[in-house]
Design an enzyme around this catalytic site. Sequence first.
Site, PDB file in Angstrom:
ATOM      1  N   GLU A   1       2.495   9.012  -1.929  1.00  0.00           N
ATOM      2  CA  GLU A   1       2.493  10.505  -2.329  1.00  0.00           C
ATOM      3  C   GLU A   1       2.661  11.476  -1.630  1.00  0.00           C
ATOM      4  OE1 GLU A   1       0.502   9.029  -6.764  1.00  0.00           O
ATOM      5  OE2 GLU A   1      -0.982   9.507  -5.345  1.00  0.00           O
TER       6      GLU A   1
ATOM      7  N   GLU B   1       1.946   0.657  -7.360  1.00  0.00           N
ATOM      8  CA  GLU B   1       0.609   0.639  -8.180  1.00  0.00           C
ATOM      9  C   GLU B   1       1.095   0.395  -9.561  1.00  0.00           C
ATOM     10  OE1 GLU B   1      -1.379   4.363  -7.604  1.00  0.00           O
ATOM     11  OE2 GLU B   1      -0.877   4.571  -5.291  1.00  0.00           O
TER      12      GLU B   1
END
Length: 984
Positions: free
Chosen positions: A428, A494
């Site tokens: 991220e 994820e």
Amino acid sequence: MPAHSDHRWFTSAEEAATGASSFERCLNGLWKFHYARNPSSTPAGFESSAYDTSGWDDIPVPAHIQLQGYDRPQYANVQYPWDGHETLEVGEAPSLFNPVGSYVTTVVVDEAPAEGERLSISFKGAESGIAVWLNGTFIGYGEDTFTPSEFDITDAVVVGENKLAAQVFKWTSASWMEDQDFYRFSGIFRDVMLYRRPRAHLEHLEVSVDLPDPLDRATVSVATELVGDGSVTATLVGVGPLSEVDGVLTVEVDQPRLWSAEDPYLYDLVLEVREADGAVTEVVPQRVGIRRFGIEDGLLRINGKRIVFTGVNRHEFGLQGRVMSREQTEADIQLIKANGLNSVRTSHYPNNSFFYELCDEYGLYVIDEMNLETHAMWDKVAHGVVDVEEALPGDRPEWLEPLLDRAVSMVRRDRNHPSIVIWSCGNESFGGTNILEVSNYFRSVDNRPVHYEGVHWDPRYPETTDMVSTMYTPADDIEAFLKTNRDKPYVLCEFAHAMGNSFGAVDKYLDLAYREPLFQGGFIWDFADQAIALKDRYGRDYFGYGGDCGEAPHDSEFCGNGILFADHTPTPRMQEVKYLYQGFATRINADSVTITNRMLFTDTSAYDAVATLTREGVAVASAGLETAVAPGETETYPLPLSIPQEPGEYAIEVSYRLREATRWAPAGHEVGWEQVAVAVPGVVAPAALPAPEVVDGIHNIGVRGAHFEALFSRLYGGLVSYRYGFTPDGGHELLKSMPMPNFWHAPTSNEKGWGAPFLDGDWLLASRYARPLRDPKNPVVTRLDDSVVLTFAYELPTRPVSGCEIAYRVFGDGRVEVTVKVRPGDGLGDLPEYGMLFSIDADYKALRWYGEGPDECYVDRRGGARLGVYSADVNDMLTPYLRPQESGSRTGVRWAEVTDSGGAGIRFECPGGMEFSALPWSPFEIENAPHAIDLPPVQRTWIRPALMRRGVAGDDSWGAETHPEYRLPATGELVFTFSFVGIR
């Protein structure tokens, strides 16, 4: 010092066999400690030998200072922890509040290093920057947090006592790259080691394996970096010595036993370092896994076989924060293996070396992720607050060197672990040229594939990642994407955000992974709840989350995403994880069993297969099933037992169990299973009973029989009393309040995430404030030959108003059949749940049910639940999620009994199966409590039979709604019928 491989060195093979090296000493223990709230408040000159620190506090090393009474733990997800407190430019560290820990310990050196020998001190983990002195001499500084900071102290050491001093800064310039979703701590949180290097020392080694098709011959190569004048020889135990070719040691291995998660076989490589005169200076043992992993024919393959990652993201986190012992880590890995997971992503930083050693030994595929996350800055770019040029690290040249330093540190330390199959550039942090350079570095030094999810958000440099990686993408969207994008394999780094009562509809992902070759599985978020063990003002223990330590900013209970609780015991979600991640797909028919072996290298004959027939939880028959399904194949076998002709419902189960004990489970441990329910028609008609007596009073209507009395109130509009089992004082009253229709449950974390409470508010009002129709004909009383029916009508305070009816059909034996009908007003959304709410005395707390279990299950998370008869204490039925919420329900319940210690109580029945909940608190009490300890004293048992509760969802926890098929209809009339009766 430059990063190097994490090998150990010993004086001899005999010493290596003991596991204790005389070249190393652990410096863990109590150190002297001083706390300062910022760098300007630190004690000047404390590192000097003359400075007296005897009056300082003691602190354990390793430990987080925030868990030792200094500063406070702070949980933040996306937010930088200093955000709103100080105005900082990117790369600046906070100055007003930036805790600094000053550490001092004494290191005794018995003899001076011989000529050519070196001494070093390695801090395996210091968060987030560390400065080091020895005897007042400044040694060095490092700020990578999650890989070792090692310092050469040879020139500063003296014989005898040495003063080792360190300062650890909570936030540094590098903290901008450490905005992970975790608790923000500081301090020396991993081991501190003192090393001695002999004159000739193996500083670094790199093991490589060449395993071409047909995988029957491998070449093992070892490149070495030697310090000092000497040479290195090596032997692969059981194979032979390695030969030197162009400065690299190599050996050929015929018919190698290949390493995989299913068979994690490791060869022993022994290296010997000799000085120029031939004397052995050190012996280095190294485990070697012979395996091939990479992208072949467009797919991720292990030893030539397409892999499906049944994975989980794992923070290094336990009751001491990120201070994790080898023993704790091994227990985690045993639990991972025992529940069918085959892979771990180290979110979002390199772990302790022993984690990878254990993964090598137990057999887990690992994505090793670099210590990088800049989520807050990513937010600014992704949401258009700043231009892409301001992304961090983005294209900023000043950030490339620290990034590459972290990449080098990770790869050089970890590369020899066969468990590591993929390098990850971080998490991220948007995109840009800097991360591209990191990925290019990985490829330049190693042949493992490279992962980075941020390309999804910044597609300028797609070559950064060798696979398509996204987070929390619905299975349908993945399938649609792969219809036209087939150039790379697809992995969910994820998925299935397991926050609170969650993990719904995850079966869709596994179905897709075994149907679509390019989709190769994913990694659940995440492994264990991050929570802090705290005490409330009354000394009661509880697990705290964001904000409970007085920190701000924080992100509340968003740290509670684990398939384990904070104490690393399994949550009910693990029941579903293990079922979905098993290596078998089994279809059971009345006379056959069809087995698909999803494993890659293991025949099903390696397991005991047992077929069992039960009726209402009682075993009727059991038989072994001999199977031999090759990896990836499907075979059908006759069912080794037959279904009786006696009417009733039966369950057929096939279970797969370990034949022999492993390091991670005993013999007999179940590794997979399937179950199917079979009904044999035919019903024995109950004996005819006389209709009950009806007492038609002014305000109340009584209905009574030989052993019961029910009292219905015209005044209050419902059933106000139900006594069963007459005694001299009139019988046992079972009701503590009037049963009412119920459409509400305490919102789950996911429901809050997508705003359900705002949309569902009408149904909360309807559950609390239903009003009987003001009609003299309410209730309607209908007398039948064998029963009497009382039908109550209600208005529900929704906008527009909804209508509801409850019909109680009372039989002569006291059984009450309840039919609930609701007609939602036009335009209202779906109901959170649909059923009834009963309350009885808290003495009735023994629960027994015939339905699905044993653990909590919901309509979109019931694959792992099995039909059977189970027992529990009502006081244990509310699942201890970090924040109380809807939990503890069971699906497919045919009957349930709630009784007291003497066996008296109430029985609910629904032959077609209902959802059933019995808890010590009402949905409204649960919703109001921020922690379990905030729930009120137990006064009642609250029972909620329901047609259905909304599925728990779980694609993500900030917008993904429950899938439509797991929601109640929002239009038309809903009808739910069940019955209850007293038992004594």
